[in-house]
Design a protein around this motif. Structure first.
Motif, PDB file in Angstrom:
ATOM      1  N   ASP A 216      21.373 -18.003  43.076  1.00  0.00           N
ATOM      2  CA  ASP A 216      20.718 -18.259  44.834  1.00  0.00           C
ATOM      3  C   ASP A 216      19.431 -19.530  44.286  1.00  0.00           C
ATOM      4  O   ASP A 216      18.569 -20.159  45.246  1.00  0.00           O
ATOM      5  CB  ASP A 216      20.727 -17.085  45.470  1.00  0.00           C
ATOM      6  CG  ASP A 216      21.428 -16.279  45.918  1.00  0.00           C
ATOM      7  OD1 ASP A 216      22.427 -16.888  46.234  1.00  0.00           O
ATOM      8  OD2 ASP A 216      21.482 -15.694  46.560  1.00  0.00           O
TER       9      ASP A 216
ATOM     10  N   GLN B   6      19.223 -24.325  43.455  1.00  0.00           N
ATOM     11  CA  GLN B   6      18.189 -25.735  43.967  1.00  0.00           C
ATOM     12  C   GLN B   6      16.794 -25.809  43.217  1.00  0.00           C
ATOM     13  O   GLN B   6      16.491 -26.804  43.102  1.00  0.00           O
ATOM     14  CB  GLN B   6      18.437 -25.740  44.867  1.00  0.00           C
ATOM     15  CG  GLN B   6      17.717 -27.020  45.466  1.00  0.00           C
ATOM     16  CD  GLN B   6      17.620 -27.254  47.163  1.00  0.00           C
ATOM     17  OE1 GLN B   6      18.273 -26.306  47.656  1.00  0.00           O
ATOM     18  NE2 GLN B   6      17.032 -28.296  47.502  1.00  0.00           N
TER      19      GLN B   6
ATOM     20  N   ASP C  21      26.470 -21.275  42.185  1.00  0.00           N
ATOM     21  CA  ASP C  21      27.717 -21.227  42.934  1.00  0.00           C
ATOM     22  C   ASP C  21      28.301 -23.014  43.501  1.00  0.00           C
ATOM     23  O   ASP C  21      27.283 -23.918  44.115  1.00  0.00           O
ATOM     24  CB  ASP C  21      26.958 -20.708  44.063  1.00  0.00           C
ATOM     25  CG  ASP C  21      28.109 -20.551  45.288  1.00  0.00           C
ATOM     26  OD1 ASP C  21      29.448 -21.128  45.568  1.00  0.00           O
ATOM     27  OD2 ASP C  21      27.852 -19.931  46.962  1.00  0.00           O
TER      28      ASP C  21
ATOM     29  N   THR D 189      29.850 -23.910  45.706  1.00  0.00           N
ATOM     30  CA  THR D 189      30.079 -24.267  47.187  1.00  0.00           C
ATOM     31  C   THR D 189      28.619 -24.890  47.226  1.00  0.00           C
ATOM     32  O   THR D 189      28.843 -25.720  49.032  1.00  0.00           O
ATOM     33  CB  THR D 189      31.081 -23.291  47.574  1.00  0.00           C
ATOM     34  OG1 THR D 189      29.799 -22.667  47.202  1.00  0.00           O
ATOM     35  CG2 THR D 189      31.553 -22.726  47.206  1.00  0.00           C
ATOM     36  N   ASP D 190      27.793 -24.578  46.951  1.00  0.00           N
ATOM     37  CA  ASP D 190      26.235 -24.995  46.908  1.00  0.00           C
ATOM     38  C   ASP D 190      26.224 -26.948  46.904  1.00  0.00           C
ATOM     39  O   ASP D 190      25.832 -26.877  45.567  1.00  0.00           O
ATOM     40  CB  ASP D 190      25.346 -24.413  47.065  1.00  0.00           C
ATOM     41  CG  ASP D 190      24.155 -24.737  47.549  1.00  0.00           C
ATOM     42  OD1 ASP D 190      23.663 -24.622  48.721  1.00  0.00           O
ATOM     43  OD2 ASP D 190      22.822 -24.194  46.534  1.00  0.00           O
ATOM     44  N   THR D 191      25.846 -27.414  48.440  1.00  0.00           N
ATOM     45  CA  THR D 191      25.769 -28.919  47.632  1.00  0.00           C
ATOM     46  C   THR D 191      24.546 -28.874  47.404  1.00  0.00           C
ATOM     47  O   THR D 191      23.922 -29.857  46.089  1.00  0.00           O
ATOM     48  CB  THR D 191      26.021 -29.523  48.954  1.00  0.00           C
ATOM     49  OG1 THR D 191      27.025 -29.683  49.127  1.00  0.00           O
ATOM     50  CG2 THR D 191      26.423 -31.425  48.871  1.00  0.00           C
ATOM     51  N   ALA D 192      23.535 -28.340  47.305  1.00  0.00           N
ATOM     52  CA  ALA D 192      22.074 -28.573  46.810  1.00  0.00           C
ATOM     53  C   ALA D 192      21.915 -28.482  45.576  1.00  0.00           C
ATOM     54  O   ALA D 192      21.425 -28.966  44.854  1.00  0.00           O
ATOM     55  CB  ALA D 192      21.166 -27.864  48.199  1.00  0.00           C
ATOM     56  N   SER D 193      22.605 -27.305  45.437  1.00  0.00           N
ATOM     57  CA  SER D 193      22.647 -26.659  43.760  1.00  0.00           C
ATOM     58  C   SER D 193      23.380 -27.409  42.913  1.00  0.00           C
ATOM     59  O   SER D 193      23.309 -28.109  42.297  1.00  0.00           O
ATOM     60  CB  SER D 193      23.244 -25.610  43.555  1.00  0.00           C
ATOM     61  OG  SER D 193      22.381 -24.799  44.206  1.00  0.00           O
TER      62      SER D 193
ATOM     63  N   ALA E 168      34.768 -23.238  52.197  1.00  0.00           N
ATOM     64  CA  ALA E 168      33.881 -23.037  50.846  1.00  0.00           C
ATOM     65  C   ALA E 168      35.220 -23.484  49.568  1.00  0.00           C
ATOM     66  O   ALA E 168      34.819 -24.115  48.597  1.00  0.00           O
ATOM     67  CB  ALA E 168      33.533 -21.795  50.658  1.00  0.00           C
TER      68      ALA E 168
ATOM     69  N   HIS F 139      35.139 -27.351  49.278  1.00  0.00           N
ATOM     70  CA  HIS F 139      33.551 -27.796  48.906  1.00  0.00           C
ATOM     71  C   HIS F 139      33.907 -27.422  47.030  1.00  0.00           C
ATOM     72  O   HIS F 139      32.788 -28.446  46.420  1.00  0.00           O
ATOM     73  CB  HIS F 139      32.793 -27.188  49.628  1.00  0.00           C
ATOM     74  CG  HIS F 139      32.667 -27.306  50.861  1.00  0.00           C
ATOM     75  ND1 HIS F 139      32.297 -28.722  51.589  1.00  0.00           N
ATOM     76  CD2 HIS F 139      31.915 -26.394  52.050  1.00  0.00           C
ATOM     77  CE1 HIS F 139      32.448 -29.024  52.436  1.00  0.00           C
ATOM     78  NE2 HIS F 139      31.975 -27.801  53.107  1.00  0.00           N
ATOM     79  N   TRP F 140      33.900 -26.516  46.729  1.00  0.00           N
ATOM     80  CA  TRP F 140      33.715 -26.272  45.824  1.00  0.00           C
ATOM     81  C   TRP F 140      34.687 -27.120  44.670  1.00  0.00           C
ATOM     82  O   TRP F 140      34.459 -27.655  43.832  1.00  0.00           O
ATOM     83  CB  TRP F 140      34.352 -24.455  45.824  1.00  0.00           C
ATOM     84  CG  TRP F 140      34.716 -24.472  44.028  1.00  0.00           C
ATOM     85  CD1 TRP F 140      34.277 -23.817  43.120  1.00  0.00           C
ATOM     86  CD2 TRP F 140      35.935 -24.120  43.524  1.00  0.00           C
ATOM     87  NE1 TRP F 140      34.523 -23.031  41.759  1.00  0.00           N
ATOM     88  CE2 TRP F 140      35.804 -23.697  41.427  1.00  0.00           C
ATOM     89  CE3 TRP F 140      37.035 -24.625  43.547  1.00  0.00           C
ATOM     90  CZ2 TRP F 140      36.736 -23.652  40.852  1.00  0.00           C
ATOM     91  CZ3 TRP F 140      38.518 -24.390  42.502  1.00  0.00           C
ATOM     92  CH2 TRP F 140      38.030 -23.233  41.259  1.00  0.00           C
TER      93      TRP F 140
ATOM     94  N   HIS G 298      32.991 -30.430  44.465  1.00  0.00           N
ATOM     95  CA  HIS G 298      32.339 -29.751  43.322  1.00  0.00           C
ATOM     96  C   HIS G 298      33.077 -30.454  42.009  1.00  0.00           C
ATOM     97  O   HIS G 298      32.120 -30.497  40.891  1.00  0.00           O
ATOM     98  CB  HIS G 298      31.206 -29.359  43.321  1.00  0.00           C
ATOM     99  CG  HIS G 298      30.139 -29.625  45.517  1.00  0.00           C
ATOM    100  ND1 HIS G 298      30.107 -28.362  45.517  1.00  0.00           N
ATOM    101  CD2 HIS G 298      29.900 -30.509  45.612  1.00  0.00           C
ATOM    102  CE1 HIS G 298      29.976 -29.272  46.228  1.00  0.00           C
ATOM    103  NE2 HIS G 298      29.045 -30.522  46.792  1.00  0.00           N
TER     104      HIS G 298
END
Length: 292
Positions: free
Chosen positions: A117, A120, A147, A149-153, A185, A188-189, A192
């Motif tokens: 978590d 980022q 992760d 699925t998290d665009t910012a990361s 999700a 998104h994954w 990325h």
């Protein structure tokens, strides 16, 4: 066909700290007792000795303040061919000194800081960037656990790849694939995955499905593996176990047999890359490692 398992952990409970395995500490898994036990190289080979040609040990919390202690233990006790990915705290003032000490060990080829978590924030830190540059100078790779699925990361990781183009990155557990292939999700994954797969110095390890869903199915595993193969070049993908955490779903020997059945759906060259040659190359094994 022989395997190089590029993601395993050994637990020497009598020698290391392993705070995360203690029941009073997070993660608060109801089944943590399954893995909270001493697990050394003989347990890895039990029933699998003719399959396992080598392995990559990923830091397991032996002593996060003195990460060389874990590597020292491994090099004193492990008999088979192996490589080490040691712990590093990317933003610590001691990071450079820790790297200087770790590179003295012949098994160390990479480092890991579990991002999760905090990905980022950590990846955008100037201190982390400095550490990444120092790692690249010493030809050490970075095992990234985050992760996808998290665009910012993902954007933060892409920025690191752009700023430190000589840094090799290996994404653990194929970026924590969502437990269902039928949700947003997952889309998104996969998007990325494709984005990161374009970077020459980045690879993925297919493993750790039990971290998302304890009772994952082989049908699900086959679908995810096919999606990954469609999304990234085959040369960037390794099949791994996450031993002994795989025992949260099934015994290691059962997982390897299942992988073997799974790979029979692909041609022999694809199977050989996924379970041997890609790990050999990304984690810098040599012919001398396998000499009797």
């Amino acid at each position: 066909m022989k395997w190089i398992d590029p993601h395993i952990h050994l637990f020497a409970l009598a020698h290391g700290h392993y705070a995360w395995l203690k029941p009073e500490n997070p993660p608060f898994w109801s089944d943590k007792a399954v893995i909270n036990q001493t697990t050394l190289e003989p347990e890895l080979y039990e029933g699998n000795r003719n399959l396992i040609a080598g392995f990559v040990h990923i830091e397991a919390g032996f002593d996060n303040h003195h990460p060389w202690r874990e590597v020292q233990f491994l090099e004193q006790h492990c008999k088979g061919p192996f490589r080490s990915v040691a712990n590093i705290h990317l933003t610590a003032n001691s990071a450079q000194a820790d790297i200087n000490r770790l590179v003295r060990f012949h098994s160390v080829v990479g480092l890991r800081h579990i991002l999760d978590d905090g990905a980022q924030t950590i990846l955008r830190s100037p201190k982390a960037l400095h550490t990444f540059k120092y790692m690249a100078q010493h030809q050490l790779s970075f095992d990234a656990q985050l992760d996808l699925t998290d665009t910012a990361s993902v954007s933060a990781l892409v920025k690191v790849l752009e700023q430190v183009p000589h840094l090799t990155v290996v994404v653990n557990h194929v970026g924590i694939a969502p437990s269902s292939r039928a949700n947003l999700a997952y889309k998104h994954w996969q998007h990325h995955l494709r984005e990161l797969g374009q970077h020459n110095k980045l690879a993925f390890k297919f493993s750790g499905m039990e971290m998302q869903e304890r009772q994952w199915s082989w049908q699900y595993a086959h679908g995810v593996l096919c999606d990954v193969i469609e999304s990234v070049p085959l040369s960037k993908l390794m099949l791994a176990s996450n031993f002994p955490l795989c025992n949260l779903r099934m015994p290691y020997s059962a997982l390897l047999r299942g992988y073997d059945r799974l790979l029979k759906r692909f041609d022999r060259q694809t199977a050989e890359q996924l379970r041997y040659s890609n790990a050999y190359r990304w984690y810098k094994f040599t012919p001398q490692d396998f000499e009797e």
